[in-house]
Motif scaffolding. Structure first.
Motif, PDB file in Angstrom:
ATOM      1  N   ILE A   1      98.722  83.988  89.678  1.00 54.06           N
ATOM      2  CA  ILE A   1      98.879  83.873  87.884  1.00 54.06           C
ATOM      3  C   ILE A   1      98.656  84.918  87.380  1.00 54.06           C
ATOM      4  CG2 ILE A   1      98.937  82.518  86.173  1.00 54.06           C
ATOM      5  CD1 ILE A   1      98.386  79.973  87.968  1.00 54.06           C
TER       6      ILE A   1
ATOM      7  N   LEU B   1     104.156  83.027  86.504  1.00 55.18           N
ATOM      8  CA  LEU B   1     103.715  82.331  87.666  1.00 55.18           C
ATOM      9  C   LEU B   1     104.418  82.791  88.865  1.00 55.18           C
ATOM     10  CD1 LEU B   1     103.048  78.628  87.950  1.00 55.18           C
ATOM     11  CD2 LEU B   1     103.777  79.943  89.859  1.00 55.18           C
TER      12      LEU B   1
ATOM     13  N   ARG C   1      99.545  74.079  87.664  1.00 55.82           N
ATOM     14  CA  ARG C   1      98.816  75.077  87.054  1.00 55.82           C
ATOM     15  C   ARG C   1      98.503  74.797  85.607  1.00 55.82           C
ATOM     16  NH1 ARG C   1      96.776  77.555  83.964  1.00 55.82           N
ATOM     17  NH2 ARG C   1      97.022  79.747  83.118  1.00 55.82           N
TER      18      ARG C   1
END
Length: 244
Positions: A9, A34, A126
């Protein structure tokens, strides 16, 4: 080491307010790319939070960068600040490839099982960490072909309980309707909208199918067109329904 450990990321802009300052006037903003192994693409995401509560609902919005560029985020900020909608988190998921700038919406939205897998295995973890929210506190909004994508998600994953399909155009993929028909998902909360000379021919079959599954279905009909002005104008009603 699990699969998620391989996700890289890249944070390109971080918080606009510290956690203890988070409020409707000072939302926390995070923008990142991402590096999706599932989609073999870098996905641009803008994450806005109007509260530090761990129990706050989260709304994922596809066509995210287009929605931001055309006023959706500013509309949400105004509605939140004026207390016309509850506080929530918003995740704007772009379809524009971060490196090539190619719009991948048709690839992602036309009944793509990998796009569901991306949400389940990469994006939601995430944003939320090990997903602790229940599906009832998680919503998905899609416009036009994004409404087709949301319809497909509603039949294929139990990640979301709440869906808003704004001017859904479903002709590119009949598998979405089949997925809904054979889905084992229960208690979904569905909003379907259309303007005039817009998505009327696609809304009725969807609404009837969802009703046959005994889901809660709300129809919104406006005088607007198939455009962002119409969709932004629906946000107060849509968000209050999703967040109730």
């Amino acid at each position: 080491m699990g699969f998620l450990s391989f996700i890289r990321i890249s944070i390109v802009m971080i918080t606009s307010a510290s956690a203890n300052q988070c409020s409707p006037d000072n939302p926390v903003e995070q923008t990142f790319s991402l590096d999706s192994k599932i989609l073999s693409e870098q996905i641009s995401v803008v994450h806005y939070s109007f509260s530090t509560s761990k129990d706050i609902p989260v709304i994922y919005i596809t066509d995210g960068q287009k929605m931001i560029d055309n006023g959706a985020l500013e509309r949400i900020k105004t509605l939140t600040r004026e207390e016309k909608i509850p506080k929530a988190e918003y995740v704007f998921v772009s379809t524009i490839a971060a490196e090539t700038k190619e719009d991948k919406r048709n690839t992602y939205f036309f009944c793509n099982a990998d796009y569901i897998w991306f949400f389940e295995e990469e994006l939601v973890p995430r944003i939320e960490g090990a997903p602790s929210r229940k599906a009832k506190n998680r919503s998905l909004i899609g416009i036009s072909f994004g409404g087709l994508n949301a319809a497909y998600f509603s039949g294929k994953t139990d990640l979301f309980q709440n869906y808003a399909l704004l001017s859904p155009i479903t002709y590119p993929c009949d598998d979405a309707l089949k997925a809904i028909a054979f889905s084992k998902n229960k208690n979904l909360n569905i909003i379907i909208s259309t303007g005039k000379n817009d998505a009327e021919k696609y809304v009725t079959p969807l609404a009837n199918l969802y009703t046959s599954k005994e889901y809660r279905v709300k129809n919104i009909t406006t005088n607007g067109a198939h455009d962002f002005e119409n969709w932004n104008g629906q946000l107060q009603e849509v968000l209050n329904t999703l967040l109730q």
